[in-house]
Write an enzyme that holds these catalytic residues in place. Structure first.
Site, PDB file in Angstrom:
ATOM      1  N   ASP A 290       0.880  -1.162   0.000  1.00 45.35           N
ATOM      2  CA  ASP A 290       0.000   0.000   0.000  1.00 45.35           C
ATOM      3  C   ASP A 290       0.918   1.212   0.000  1.00 45.35           C
ATOM      4  OD1 ASP A 290      -2.197   1.653   0.113  1.00 45.35           O
ATOM      5  OD2 ASP A 290      -3.120   0.613   1.795  1.00 45.35           O
ATOM      6  N   TRP A 291       0.383   2.362  -0.370  1.00 44.34           N
ATOM      7  CA  TRP A 291       1.217   3.531  -0.623  1.00 44.34           C
ATOM      8  C   TRP A 291       1.942   3.993   0.642  1.00 44.34           C
ATOM      9  CZ3 TRP A 291       0.116   1.372  -4.599  1.00 44.34           C
ATOM     10  CH2 TRP A 291       0.228   1.912  -5.878  1.00 44.34           C
TER      11      TRP A 291
END
Length: 725
Positions: A290-291
């Site tokens: 995930d970012w």
């Protein structure tokens, strides 16, 4: 000074590229030579950068660990804007080896890109599809596949390669701010719906990224939350949906989650990403973070988290230094690169697809309208209040959400659509006449109140410029009586919005506000006094309290958040053009406190300082990216949702699987393929429409374990099928 250091390091691969190209033009090319030969030709610097994305522009946000940024909030180096503006991220291209970038764009309710581009008069709108909660309530995998195909066309024609979705986390607690992105409280429903969506999207030649793997069931302090969960609950509840999706659809990518699981960051867990995902389930694709997820780039590489997104120069340097120092075996790095390249070979960008920037938005809107109607759930319908009688012409439309209809959640799941049909406009389009004086009163109130509303408390909503929702307008008895004298029926819309980075609250969110309850009461009394009916529409992304007020209106319809055609979809159901066939994929409890997961949701803070080295300022929008260390204990084990309510005899307001129709159905001739259950069994049943209206029925199968050797729920959901017209 820090800026100079960044420039030197970032230029290093470029310098090496030039040197290599001068020496020889006979380098392997991706797609023409074996992948392993292409990897062998990469320099260590190229490898380090290739497993970290090119960064992203996030104005005003100082990302955690971004200590080398020249100024707070400066964008990390990246190329995203040069390819598909507004996309979430890209991978590094290496032209000399024939390696292009991949474009990764947010989802999962549709492609999220910028509608406007610099020096370009055109607009690039995408289709806003219904939220996952609604889609799951359709209980129709064929329909979900059709939605996926339409979404895949948007992705393909706008030049993206992978959409970051579908979301698959279990709706463990009603207050999770991101529940609207997730399908259900049940892993079987979740897995089947996600598999259908993945197959639909990927049939268009583009990829998906099922997320967030795993046990990411709260948004508060999401990057520092340690989920304490038993092996059994993890396997049976929180991993099972992912297993089904992987084995039945083989998505291109899986996205690891922000949280820790039993003390280990999900993106740094070899047990999760290699032993379970690859060894046990046979996953063939690429794992991405995930970012800005995770803390240790080297540990992520070792665990099998192939791609770090959106990527920072610091991560690349950490990986480069670790290989040089013998702390990371280059064989592991090559393994991860090979997985990324194998996916890249399948992308439209690598294959040279000439995207048009003109997806079939009109056709997709038709899909949205149909899908939204299929997932709406009729909870109550006394005396056939719905569909509206043929003599109903004028409607008194109450509730701010009738006019500011919420078509989806906020955050990465939001979409820049060309238009959105409000419930008021949908009713009008269907030939009904909303009372003009009431409409004007609401529009005036909304406009005046909106001007003074503060920014949203949710930090990501605030970052996106979203204000707090307008509180419900007060309706007194006199106005209600006036409307009851004029209109044929009353329609009240109760709206809720939520988004990532923050969880919902009990008061004035899960529970209706005092004003909302008073609205339902005063309108119901006034209209019933004249023998007229009242319909309540729940324009929500998840569960709200219903028990305290549901006896007052004649009908209650959950319209969820149905995408850009939502108002028209609502009108299709209300008018009887479409017979509602949705069933709840989540339980509606009588009270929030009745649930099995409420004890410490959304987690208990362990320390006062954020997990990053730098403390956020009070007004710093990056505070949600720099969470406080916290933990949450899943003490309920496997007893989540209906498993808990059914096993322990806790009466819900509306049960999992519940939903009414305008017609009736009869079940008969139930047959088993065998009188013994060994590995699998087939159950058939005849379903007859015994009413006078065409409709669809979602048939549900539950099993109860006869033995007591292992503690089991009273019921477990194990199958479903939906009849056709």
């Amino acid at each position: 000074m820090r800026s100079t250091k960044i420039s030197i390091f970032l230029m290093l691969p470029v310098v090496i590229l030039a040197m290599v190209q001068c020496k020889s033009n006979k380098v392997p090319q991706l797609g023409k030579d074996p992948v392993k030969d292409v990897i062998a030709a990469m320099t260590l610097e190229e490898k380090a950068f290739f497993v970290t994305g090119t960064g992203m522009i996030f104005p005003g946000l100082n990302m955690p660990g971004d200590t080398s940024a020249p100024t707070p909030g400066a964008p990390v180096v990246g190329e995203t804007q040069k390819l598909v503006p507004g996309a979430a991220g890209t991978t590094y291209e290496i032209p000399r080896l024939g390696i292009p970038s991949m474009v990764l764009s947010d989802g999962p309710a549709g492609l999220r890109i910028s509608p406007k581009r610099e020096n370009d008069s055109a607009t690039y709108y995408c289709t806003a599809f219904p939220i996952a909660t609604l889609l799951a309530s359709s209980w129709d995998t064929a329909l979900i596949g059709m939605v996926g195909q339409a979404m895949g066309n948007d992705i393909l024609e706008y030049g993206a390669d992978i959409i970051l979705g579908p979301g698959m986390n279990i709706q463990r607690n009603p207050l999770c701010g991101r529940n609207f992105e997730y399908y259900s409280e049940d892993p079987y429903v979740t897995g089947k719906m996600a598999a259908a969506m993945v197959n639909g999207v990927e049939s268009m030649g583009v990829g998906t990224s099922i997320k967030h793997f795993a046990a990411n069931n709260a948004e508060t302090n999401r990057m520092g939350l340690n989920t304490i969960v038993s092996e059994r609950a993890l396997r049976e509840i929180y991993l099972e949906g992912f297993r089904i999706a992987v084995e039945e659809a083989q998505p291109w990518t899986v996205m690891s989650s922000y949280n820790l699981i039993n003390g280990t960051m999900a993106s740094e867990s070899n047990d999760l990403l290699t032993k379970v995902l690859r060894d046990d389930w046979g996953f063939k694709g690429c794992v991405m973070t995930d970012w800005f997820g995770g803390r240790d780039a080297v540990a992520q590489m070792k665990a099998g988290n192939d791609l770090l997104m959106p990527g920072t120069p610091q991560q690349a340097k950490m990986i480069y230094d670790a290989v040089k120092a013998g702390k990371l075996d280059v064989v592991m790095l090559d393994r991860n690169i090979e997985r990324i390249l194998n996916i890249l070979l399948e992308t439209p960008r690598f294959k040279g697809y000439k995207y048009s920037n003109k997806p079939d938005l009109t056709g997709h809107a038709t899909v949205v309208r149909q899908a939204a109607t299929e997932g709406m759930v009729l909870l109550k319908n006394e005396n056939s209040a719905l569909p509206l009688a043929s003599n109903v012409k004028t409607i008194a439309t109450f509730g701010t959400a009738t006019f500011e209809t919420i078509i989806g959640g906020v955050g990465s799941g939001d979409v820049n659509e060309a238009y959105a049909v409000s419930i008021a406009d949908g009713l009008k389009n269907a030939g009904y006449t909303p009372d003009e004086s009431l409409v004007n009163a609401y529009l005036s109130y909304i406009k005046k109140t909106r001007e003074s509303m503060p920014k949203a408390k949710n930090p990501l909503m605030a970052l996106m410029g979203v204000k707090e929702p307008v509180p419900e307008m007060k309706i007194d008895a006199a106005l209600a009586a006036q409307m009851a004298a004029k209109a044929d029926v009353a329609v009240i819309t109760i709206g809720r919005i939520s988004g990532e980075a923050a969880d919902r609250l009990v008061d004035n969110d899960f529970n209706l506000s005092v004003t909302e309850k008073a609205l339902i009461t005063v309108v119901s009394k006034a209209f019933h006094a004249r023998g007229k009916k009242v319909v309540v529409l729940l324009n929500v992304g998840g569960v709200v309290e219903t028990a305290s007020w549901k006896d007052q209106p004649d009908a209650v319809l959950i319209v969820w958040q149905g995408g850009q055609e939502m108002g028209n979809s609502v009108a299709d159901i209300v008018s009887g053009k479409v017979n509602p066939s949705g069933k709840l994929a989540i339980t509606f409890p009588v009270r929030y406190a009745d649930g099995s997961t409420v004890k410490d949701f959304p987690g208990i803070v362990l320390e006062t300082e954020p997990t990053s080295q730098e403390s956020p300022k009070e007004d710093d929008l990056s505070s949600f990216m720099q969470p406080k260390a916290s933990k949450i204990v899943y003490e309920e084990g496997i007893y989540v949702g209906y498993r808990y309510y059914e096993t322990f005899g806790v009466r819900p307001s509306y049960a999992f699987g519940y939903g009414l129709s305008y017609t009736t159905f009869e079940y008969g001739n139930i047959k088993l393929s065998s009188d013994k259950f060994s590995d699998q069994i087939t159950i058939s049943v005849d379903v007859k429409n015994s009413g006078g209206v065409a409709g669809k029925e979602a048939v549900q199968l539950y099993l109860a374990a006869p033995a007591k050797k292992l503690d089991k729920p009273a019921l477990e959901f194990k199958g479903f099928a939906k009849t056709k017209l």
